[in-house]
Motif scaffolding. Structure first.
Motif, PDB file in Angstrom:
ATOM      1  N   LEU A 168       0.855  -1.183   0.000  1.00  0.00           N
ATOM      2  CA  LEU A 168       0.000   0.000   0.000  1.00  0.00           C
ATOM      3  C   LEU A 168       0.891   1.234   0.000  1.00  0.00           C
ATOM      4  CD1 LEU A 168      -2.773   1.432   0.309  1.00  0.00           C
ATOM      5  CD2 LEU A 168      -2.435   1.293   2.789  1.00  0.00           C
TER       6      LEU A 168
ATOM      7  N   ARG B 180       0.807   5.074   0.648  1.00  0.00           N
ATOM      8  CA  ARG B 180       0.015   6.160   1.221  1.00  0.00           C
ATOM      9  C   ARG B 180       0.530   7.482   0.652  1.00  0.00           C
ATOM     10  NH1 ARG B 180      -3.393   5.600   5.969  1.00  0.00           N
ATOM     11  NH2 ARG B 180      -4.844   7.354   5.837  1.00  0.00           N
TER      12      ARG B 180
ATOM     13  N   THR C 176      -3.287   5.240  -2.171  1.00  0.00           N
ATOM     14  CA  THR C 176      -4.319   6.134  -1.651  1.00  0.00           C
ATOM     15  C   THR C 176      -4.226   7.490  -2.335  1.00  0.00           C
ATOM     16  OG1 THR C 176      -3.052   7.209   0.148  1.00  0.00           O
ATOM     17  CG2 THR C 176      -4.032   5.035   0.613  1.00  0.00           C
TER      18      THR C 176
ATOM     19  N   ASP D 191      -8.654   8.409   0.330  1.00  0.00           N
ATOM     20  CA  ASP D 191      -8.155   8.634   1.690  1.00  0.00           C
ATOM     21  C   ASP D 191      -9.014   9.645   2.443  1.00  0.00           C
ATOM     22  OD1 ASP D 191      -6.686   8.868   3.995  1.00  0.00           O
ATOM     23  OD2 ASP D 191      -4.750   9.014   2.978  1.00  0.00           O
TER      24      ASP D 191
ATOM     25  N   VAL E  35       3.648  -1.138   3.840  1.00  0.00           N
ATOM     26  CA  VAL E  35       3.062   0.177   3.555  1.00  0.00           C
ATOM     27  C   VAL E  35       4.185   1.182   3.372  1.00  0.00           C
ATOM     28  CG1 VAL E  35       1.646   2.088   4.394  1.00  0.00           C
ATOM     29  CG2 VAL E  35       0.921  -0.276   4.824  1.00  0.00           C
TER      30      VAL E  35
ATOM     31  N   GLU F 271       4.743   4.915   3.499  1.00  0.00           N
ATOM     32  CA  GLU F 271       4.073   6.100   4.040  1.00  0.00           C
ATOM     33  C   GLU F 271       4.746   7.363   3.520  1.00  0.00           C
ATOM     34  OE1 GLU F 271       1.968   8.495   5.054  1.00  0.00           O
ATOM     35  OE2 GLU F 271       1.221   7.001   6.480  1.00  0.00           O
TER      36      GLU F 271
ATOM     37  N   THR G   8      -0.949  10.714   8.929  1.00  0.00           N
ATOM     38  CA  THR G   8      -1.635   9.465   8.572  1.00  0.00           C
ATOM     39  C   THR G   8      -0.905   8.222   9.067  1.00  0.00           C
ATOM     40  OG1 THR G   8      -0.506   9.483   6.414  1.00  0.00           O
ATOM     41  CG2 THR G   8      -2.706  10.460   6.515  1.00  0.00           C
ATOM     42  N   LEU G   9       0.217   8.410   9.755  1.00  0.00           N
ATOM     43  CA  LEU G   9       1.037   7.260  10.152  1.00  0.00           C
ATOM     44  C   LEU G   9       0.283   6.270  11.031  1.00  0.00           C
ATOM     45  CD1 LEU G   9       3.718   5.773  10.170  1.00  0.00           C
ATOM     46  CD2 LEU G   9       4.473   7.264  12.043  1.00  0.00           C
TER      47      LEU G   9
ATOM     48  N   ASP H 163      -2.849   5.589  11.198  1.00  0.00           N
ATOM     49  CA  ASP H 163      -3.794   4.837  10.387  1.00  0.00           C
ATOM     50  C   ASP H 163      -3.073   3.838   9.486  1.00  0.00           C
ATOM     51  OD1 ASP H 163      -6.632   4.509   9.573  1.00  0.00           O
ATOM     52  OD2 ASP H 163      -5.880   5.171   7.625  1.00  0.00           O
ATOM     53  N   SER H 164      -1.939   4.247   8.910  1.00  0.00           N
ATOM     54  CA  SER H 164      -1.180   3.345   8.038  1.00  0.00           C
ATOM     55  C   SER H 164      -0.683   2.126   8.803  1.00  0.00           C
ATOM     56  CB  SER H 164       0.004   4.089   7.410  1.00  0.00           C
ATOM     57  OG  SER H 164      -0.432   5.041   6.462  1.00  0.00           O
TER      58      SER H 164
ATOM     59  N   CYS I 126      -3.024  -0.689   8.695  1.00  0.00           N
ATOM     60  CA  CYS I 126      -3.368  -1.209   7.371  1.00  0.00           C
ATOM     61  C   CYS I 126      -2.591  -2.471   7.025  1.00  0.00           C
ATOM     62  CB  CYS I 126      -3.113  -0.152   6.295  1.00  0.00           C
ATOM     63  SG  CYS I 126      -4.179   1.308   6.393  1.00  0.00           S
TER      64      CYS I 126
ATOM     65  N   VAL J   3       5.828  -0.918   7.997  1.00  0.00           N
ATOM     66  CA  VAL J   3       5.512   0.409   7.483  1.00  0.00           C
ATOM     67  C   VAL J   3       6.809   1.204   7.438  1.00  0.00           C
ATOM     68  CG1 VAL J   3       4.262   2.564   7.868  1.00  0.00           C
ATOM     69  CG2 VAL J   3       3.170   0.368   8.419  1.00  0.00           C
TER      70      VAL J   3
END
Length: 329
Positions: A153, A155, A179, A200, A220, A222, A228-229, A231-232, A235, A242
């Motif tokens: 993902l 971000r 996102t 997002d 992820v 980032e 947003t960390l 939330d990431s 994920c 991440v």
């Protein structure tokens, strides 16, 4: 004294603090070569420097990257023959010493890579590569250790690094989701090779949970930052990683965060900061081969002239480019 066109920053401030003027052509010091710049890309780091977030002495020619041809290389001609195509990035460019927003720049040989001598790629493609590609490649390969068949993902997927990361990840055989805050960019991301787009709203982890357990990710990237960390970090699957790379959004502060609360149990958090050493160890020759073959494609947002630098910085600041902004002197 011979002069060149250069963009000078005399004080931090808005985009119109960047002034196009004439400046003496620099003379290389021992261990340096002078590059006649054919293209340079705009980077978030340049924006932050212009805003005053990075300590520099004024006046300064900004710009942390450039591509061009070797104009002179005293004592280094056996390594960098005159007329060779080269790329350079980071290592103090645009902050410690004058950078790439000019027709010529002098840089240490130790942070300069020779590019393919017979490349068919235009300057705007070459100009997009020096920071964008090593950042995306380093974050994916060095920081995340991305492997084929893994679910990634990104971000902040519509950024230039996000778009490059998606292209590189697909070449490595990964499943890629990105996102974006803007629904209208979904088609652009899918056309860039992304397998799935999440709009997002700040709670992507909740969208993934609602989609079912199979929607979680192994890795992820980032690119947005502290905002947003948290939330990431929710994920990814147990054992997932991440990597915090970017700071697209200035909101959020990690200094007062309780990491025991921030990082879910069993999830790994790392960071990636590209350096000139990382730039030098990125296999640009192999990457250029893939681009020439058409198997790796990078999205260019805008190609502008030096006279349009204020417009270019406004576009970058407002996140409107949808790809890398490249300037052709």
């Amino acid at each position: 004294m011979p002069s060149m066109k250069a963009i000078i920053l005399h004080t931090p401030g808005p985009p119109d603090t960047l002034k196009l003027t004439h400046h003496p052509i620099p003379i290389p010091k021992p261990g340096e070569l002078r590059i006649r710049i054919k293209a340079f890309g705009l980077n978030r780091c340049d924006l932050l420097t212009r805003q005053g977030h990075h300590p520099i002495t004024y006046p300064r020619i900004p710009g942390i990257e450039a591509v061009g041809i070797v104009d002179t290389a005293p004592g280094l001609e056996h390594i960098f023959p005159l007329g060779s195509i080269v790329a350079t990035a980071m290592g103090g460019m645009g902050t410690v010493f004058d950078g790439g927003y000019a027709e010529y720049t002098c840089v240490p040989a130790g942070q300069t890579q020779l590019l393919r001598p017979k490349t068919t790629l235009p300057w705007e493609i070459l100009g997009a590569i020096p920071v964008m590609v090593p950042t995306a490649w380093g974050a994916l390969i060095r920081s995340l250790g991305l492997r084929a068949q893994e679910r990634l993902l990104i971000r902040g997927g519509s950024t230039s690094v996000g778009l490059a990361a998606a292209a590189i990840a697909k070449v490595h055989g990964a499943y890629v989701a990105s996102t974006t805050r803007m629904k209208e960019r979904e088609t652009m991301l899918l056309e860039n090779g992304v397998d799935r787009v999440w709009i997002d709203d700040g709670a992507v982890a909740e969208q993934i949970r609602a989609a079912g357990s199979g929607a979680y990710y192994d890795k992820v990237l980032e690119l947005v930052g502290a905002a947003t960390l948290a939330d990431s970090l929710r994920c990814v699957k147990k054992g997932g990683i991440v990597s915090l790379v970017g700071r697209l959004c200035e909101n959020g502060d990690l200094e007062t965060v309780d990491l025991m609360e921030l990082i879910p149990s069993g999830i790994k958090l790392t960071v990636y900061r590209g350096t000139s050493e990382d730039f030098m160890s990125t296999p640009l020759d192999a990457i250029l081969r893939l681009v020439e073959q058409g198997s790796l494609k990078f999205k260019i947002g805008q190609v502008l002239r030096m006279e349009q630098i204020v417009e270019a910085h406004r576009c970058m600041e407002e996140n409107k480019a949808e790809g890398k902004i490249v300037i052709l002197p």
